[in-house]
Design a protein around this motif. Structure first.
Motif, PDB file in Angstrom:
ATOM      1  N   PRO A 187       0.846  -1.199   0.000  1.00 65.54           N
ATOM      2  CA  PRO A 187       0.000   0.000   0.000  1.00 65.54           C
ATOM      3  C   PRO A 187       0.882   1.250   0.000  1.00 65.54           C
ATOM      4  CG  PRO A 187       0.014  -1.036   2.169  1.00 65.54           C
ATOM      5  CD  PRO A 187       0.735  -1.976   1.244  1.00 65.54           C
ATOM      6  N   THR A 188       0.311   2.358  -0.397  1.00 63.88           N
ATOM      7  CA  THR A 188       1.075   3.596  -0.476  1.00 63.88           C
ATOM      8  C   THR A 188       0.375   4.707   0.303  1.00 63.88           C
ATOM      9  OG1 THR A 188      -0.051   4.257  -2.516  1.00 63.88           O
ATOM     10  CG2 THR A 188       2.010   3.024  -2.750  1.00 63.88           C
ATOM     11  N   VAL A 189       1.191   5.665   0.749  1.00 66.23           N
ATOM     12  CA  VAL A 189       0.677   6.882   1.366  1.00 66.23           C
ATOM     13  C   VAL A 189       1.022   8.017   0.416  1.00 66.23           C
ATOM     14  CG1 VAL A 189       0.645   8.343   3.412  1.00 66.23           C
ATOM     15  CG2 VAL A 189       1.190   5.909   3.635  1.00 66.23           C
ATOM     16  N   THR A 242      -3.954  10.765   2.405  1.00 70.15           N
ATOM     17  CA  THR A 242      -4.552  10.229   1.181  1.00 70.15           C
ATOM     18  C   THR A 242      -3.851   8.946   0.780  1.00 70.15           C
ATOM     19  OG1 THR A 242      -3.072  11.560  -0.199  1.00 70.15           O
ATOM     20  CG2 THR A 242      -5.199  12.516   0.363  1.00 70.15           C
ATOM     21  N   THR A 243      -4.644   7.982   0.314  1.00 67.34           N
ATOM     22  CA  THR A 243      -4.116   6.715  -0.174  1.00 67.34           C
ATOM     23  C   THR A 243      -5.140   6.091  -1.105  1.00 67.34           C
ATOM     24  OG1 THR A 243      -3.423   4.460   0.434  1.00 67.34           O
ATOM     25  CG2 THR A 243      -4.961   5.562   1.923  1.00 67.34           C
ATOM     26  N   ALA A 244      -4.646   5.486  -2.159  1.00 64.76           N
ATOM     27  CA  ALA A 244      -5.528   4.790  -3.094  1.00 64.76           C
ATOM     28  C   ALA A 244      -5.894   3.406  -2.583  1.00 64.76           C
ATOM     29  CB  ALA A 244      -4.834   4.688  -4.454  1.00 64.76           C
ATOM     30  N   ASP A 245      -5.302   3.011  -1.448  1.00 64.22           N
ATOM     31  CA  ASP A 245      -5.478   1.656  -0.933  1.00 64.22           C
ATOM     32  C   ASP A 245      -6.316   1.616   0.333  1.00 64.22           C
ATOM     33  OD1 ASP A 245      -3.531   0.375  -2.840  1.00 64.22           O
ATOM     34  OD2 ASP A 245      -2.166   1.765  -1.832  1.00 64.22           O
ATOM     35  N   ALA A 246      -7.111   2.652   0.557  1.00 60.89           N
ATOM     36  CA  ALA A 246      -7.850   2.760   1.816  1.00 60.89           C
ATOM     37  C   ALA A 246      -8.710   1.536   2.098  1.00 60.89           C
ATOM     38  CB  ALA A 246      -8.720   4.021   1.803  1.00 60.89           C
ATOM     39  N   GLY A 247      -9.284   0.946   1.059  1.00 64.42           N
ATOM     40  CA  GLY A 247     -10.188  -0.181   1.245  1.00 64.42           C
ATOM     41  C   GLY A 247      -9.531  -1.414   1.818  1.00 64.42           C
ATOM     42  N   ARG A 248      -8.226  -1.564   1.656  1.00 62.60           N
ATOM     43  CA  ARG A 248      -7.570  -2.776   2.164  1.00 62.60           C
ATOM     44  C   ARG A 248      -6.677  -2.530   3.386  1.00 62.60           C
ATOM     45  NH1 ARG A 248      -2.252  -4.062  -0.675  1.00 62.60           N
ATOM     46  NH2 ARG A 248      -1.774  -2.326  -2.088  1.00 62.60           N
ATOM     47  N   VAL A 260       0.933  -6.598   4.794  1.00 63.56           N
ATOM     48  CA  VAL A 260       1.983  -5.923   4.028  1.00 63.56           C
ATOM     49  C   VAL A 260       1.973  -4.434   4.376  1.00 63.56           C
ATOM     50  CG1 VAL A 260       2.857  -5.376   1.729  1.00 63.56           C
ATOM     51  CG2 VAL A 260       1.786  -7.611   2.166  1.00 63.56           C
ATOM     52  N   PRO A 261       3.108  -3.878   4.830  1.00 66.65           N
ATOM     53  CA  PRO A 261       3.140  -2.462   5.195  1.00 66.65           C
ATOM     54  C   PRO A 261       3.542  -1.576   4.024  1.00 66.65           C
ATOM     55  CG  PRO A 261       5.178  -3.482   5.870  1.00 66.65           C
ATOM     56  CD  PRO A 261       4.353  -4.576   5.211  1.00 66.65           C
ATOM     57  N   SER A 262       3.123  -0.329   4.092  1.00 61.64           N
ATOM     58  CA  SER A 262       3.619   0.671   3.152  1.00 61.64           C
ATOM     59  C   SER A 262       5.068   0.993   3.492  1.00 61.64           C
ATOM     60  CB  SER A 262       2.786   1.946   3.278  1.00 61.64           C
ATOM     61  OG  SER A 262       2.967   2.516   4.571  1.00 61.64           O
ATOM     62  N   VAL A 263       5.721   1.750   2.649  1.00 60.66           N
ATOM     63  CA  VAL A 263       6.990   2.360   3.022  1.00 60.66           C
ATOM     64  C   VAL A 263       6.675   3.409   4.076  1.00 60.66           C
ATOM     65  CG1 VAL A 263       8.891   3.822   2.199  1.00 60.66           C
ATOM     66  CG2 VAL A 263       8.059   1.911   0.790  1.00 60.66           C
ATOM     67  N   GLY A 264       7.510   3.525   5.101  1.00 56.95           N
ATOM     68  CA  GLY A 264       7.255   4.465   6.173  1.00 56.95           C
ATOM     69  C   GLY A 264       7.342   5.915   5.710  1.00 56.95           C
TER      70      GLY A 264
END
Length: 649
Positions: free
Chosen positions: A555-557, A573-579, A639-643
């Motif tokens: 996922p991305t921030v 904001t993130t395009a991956d909010a649903g997951r 799975v984490p985003s990049v910090g």
């Protein structure tokens, strides 16, 4: 065609013997090819997706020769760079030459740079301040001297000044003092003794002598000039009242081992300028201290050896961050072993986990407990199995920090004992009367074990050895541990991780990087693999990629504030909010001797909003100390985003 006659038994034995000889010769001749093939097969096996998704993957980091240092301390700065501090690097020649080193590693650019290092910050204490600077205090003023290398008896001399009218008195290096035994002793350094102070106590006026301490060495070599009890010494060249007002006192002058002496220098390392900034001196010189943040942003310095290698008897002090100066804290007098594991709790108390790194009484100050800084009260936390095996253990505030659980891992007996433990234990500090309860055992008894919080709330445990400084353990000449494992809080169990390839024991570190990998460095074994020759400091660096990096897209921030207030809700904001299933603010590590009081992972409440997520930051200062954090969004696969760097104000 008639069948071929079967060979005789003797002929078959001879043929088998010849075949065996030929195969043996071929194996010897082609051994490098066989080994090469085995290594390639192993590399293929540990690189398969099915393996990396379950166990992760280790890789070596190429380090240019000019930047290979003895990593004693390490910290992740809010610029994303890793600060690697060697100081003199546990090397007497470097110390005597004034060669002190600090290196910066930039994971994003894969680049190293050198940083000027003003004094020997080897074995200092450190912690992050609210502004993102790393406070580094204490260090090494003198190296240890072993008994076999001491020719002349030596000890600490206290020089007294009972004159309140003549001002401070200076005595140069080499000043001679003579005892009633007739033996003379020479000061090892210049010393200035403050004047006496006249004070009124009721109707009585009293004079309190000024005093200063200095090392002295016997003029005569050998044991003849040894002193084992309190005695007074006359300063050469003084007469009359001057002689009566100025004199020396010493309790012991012998040829015993002289421990490392602590320094009183203090710095803030600025990540933006990449330079050490001098601050006020510490009240006491300290070697092996812990620096722990308090809820108001000031820092408490605890424990350590003083300038003469003696354990500080519970004298602690505060760093006033806004003034960049140290002040004594006599109201917080409490004894701890060196490098005590102190964790800031939600209510503002400090929890001493029992973890420590090497010096101090084998009984006093080793009991785990909650320390209230408002009244100096200490609530004991009992129940720790193998309670004497806390030296060189590690401890961590488990994720999420809201659970207020601290876990201790491994450890050894006091001193250079070869005994160690596989024990882990967990204390739930939210309970009215918290107690340690057993956790799952480590695969092997371990000390010097690195413990790193990961964004998915698990804990990577890596490195360590079963024996003292990687040495002998149960008949083996070396005892480094290459197995790594990941603690799973949900099941209270360990999952096997890929094996590391470089041994890590004393003076080693492991730190979470912004991209979710873990960098490991350092190790200072006492002996080489044969167990007969001195060991060599490990300067190679290895990086571990956890299993979550092999489980699909991250996922991305996309955007959000660079700074947030405690107790507020902010939108990213993130395009991956649903997951997204979790959001964590992770405070970066500042670690030495497996002591890391900084790392913590704070859970943020999540609310979906158009185009992203609203994240709520807890209000308690003890839970979310001011400073820089890495924000991670974690999806439904773990799975984490990049910090993303965020400053909590």
């Amino acid at each position: 065609m008639s069948p071929r006659p079967r060979p005789t038994v003797a002929r078959r034995l001879l043929s088998g013997f010849v075949t065996l000889v030929v195969l043996t010769v071929l194996a010897v001749v082609n051994r490098p090819m066989v080994v090469f093939g085995a290594e390639k097969l192993h590399e293929f096996q540990i690189s398969r997706p099915s393996y990396t998704q379950k166990h992760g993957y280790w890789s070596r980091l190429p380090v240019p020769a000019d930047f290979r240092v003895n990593a004693i301390h390490a910290a992740l700065l809010h610029t994303g760079k890793v600060l690697i501090i060697a100081g003199s690097g546990n090397n007497r020649e470097n110390f005597e030459a004034g060669t002190f080193r600090t290196v910066l590693y930039d994971p994003a650019q894969d680049e190293f740079t050198e940083v000027p290092t003003p004094t020997d910050v080897f074995c200092a204490g450190h912690t992050f301040l609210a502004n993102g600077n790393l406070l580094v205090a204490g260090g090494t003023k003198s190296y240890e001297v072993l008994e076999k290398d001491i020719a002349n008896a030596a000890g600490v001399m206290k020089i007294k000044n009972e004159s309140a009218v003549d001002g401070p008195r200076f005595f140069p290096k080499g000043t001679r003092l003579t005892g009633k035994n007739g033996f003379a002793y020479l000061t090892r350094a210049d010393v200035t003794v403050p004047a006496a102070v006249t004070m009124k106590h009721g109707d009585e006026v009293m004079t309190h002598a000024g005093e200063a301490e200095v090392w002295v060495d016997a003029e005569l070599a050998g044991d003849t000039a040894n002193v084992h009890g309190p005695a007074q010494y006359a300063l050469a060249g003084l007469t009359g009242d001057d002689r009566r007002n100025h004199y020396g006192l010493a309790d012991k002058i012998t040829r015993e081992k002289q421990e490392y002496g602590g320094d009183n220098t203090s710095y803030e390392f600025d990540p933006n300028t990449e330079r050490y900034i001098r601050t006020g001196n510490m009240v006491k010189p300290r070697w092996y201290p812990t620096l722990a943040e308090t809820p108001n942003g000031d820092i408490l310095a605890v424990s350590g050896l003083d300038g003469f290698g003696r354990m500080l008897p519970g004298n602690n002090e505060r760093y006033l961050a806004g003034q960049r100066r140290w002040v004594d804290a006599p109201e917080l007098k409490r004894v701890f072993p060196t490098y005590p594991g102190l964790h800031l709790m939600q209510d503002g108390r400090l929890f001493f986990s029992g973890s420590n790194s090497g010096y101090g009484s084998d009984t006093e100050g080793r009991t785990p407990g909650l320390w209230d800084l408002t009244n100096n009260r200490f609530q004991t936390v009992a129940g720790l199995p193998d309670a004497r095996m806390t030296e060189t253990s590690s401890s961590v505030l488990l994720a999420p920090a809201q659970d207020q659980k601290v876990m201790i891992f491994g450890g050894g007996e006091v001193g250079e004992s070869p005994v160690s433990t596989a024990r882990t234990a967990i204390a739930d500090l939210d309970e009215p009367k918290p107690t340690y309860r057993p956790g799952p055992n480590l695969p092997e008894p371990a000390r010097y074990l690195s413990t790193v919080l990961l964004p998915d709330d698990t804990v990577l445990t890596t490195g360590g050895s079963s024996g003292y400084r990687g040495g002998e353990y149960q008949g083996k000449t070396r005892s480094d541990l290459f197995n790594a494992q990941i603690y799973q809080p949900a099941s209270n169990s360990f999952a096997r991780a890929a094996d590391s390839t470089i041994g890590r024991n004393y003076h080693s570190e492991a730190i979470l990087l912004p991209d979710g990998r873990v960098i490991t460095m350092g190790s200072d074994p006492l002996y080489d693999p044969s167990g007969k020759n001195p060991g060599t400091f490990e300067q190679r660096i290895e990086v571990y990629s956890p299993p979550y990096l092999f489980k699909g897209d991250r996922p991305t921030v996309a955007d959000g504030p660079a700074a947030v207030q405690r107790g507020t809700t902010v939108t990213f904001t993130t395009a991956d909010a649903g997951r997204i299933r979790a959001a964590r603010l992770m405070r970066p590590s500042a670690v030495t001797h497996v002591t890391d009081v900084d790392q913590r992972s704070v859970a943020l409440d999540i609310t979906p909003v158009p185009g992203g997520l609203a994240l709520s930051v807890p209000k308690a200062k003890g839970l979310v100390p001011s400073g820089w954090y890495l924000l991670y969004l974690v999806d439904d696969k773990g799975v984490p985003s990049v910090g993303r760097w965020v400053q909590v104000l």
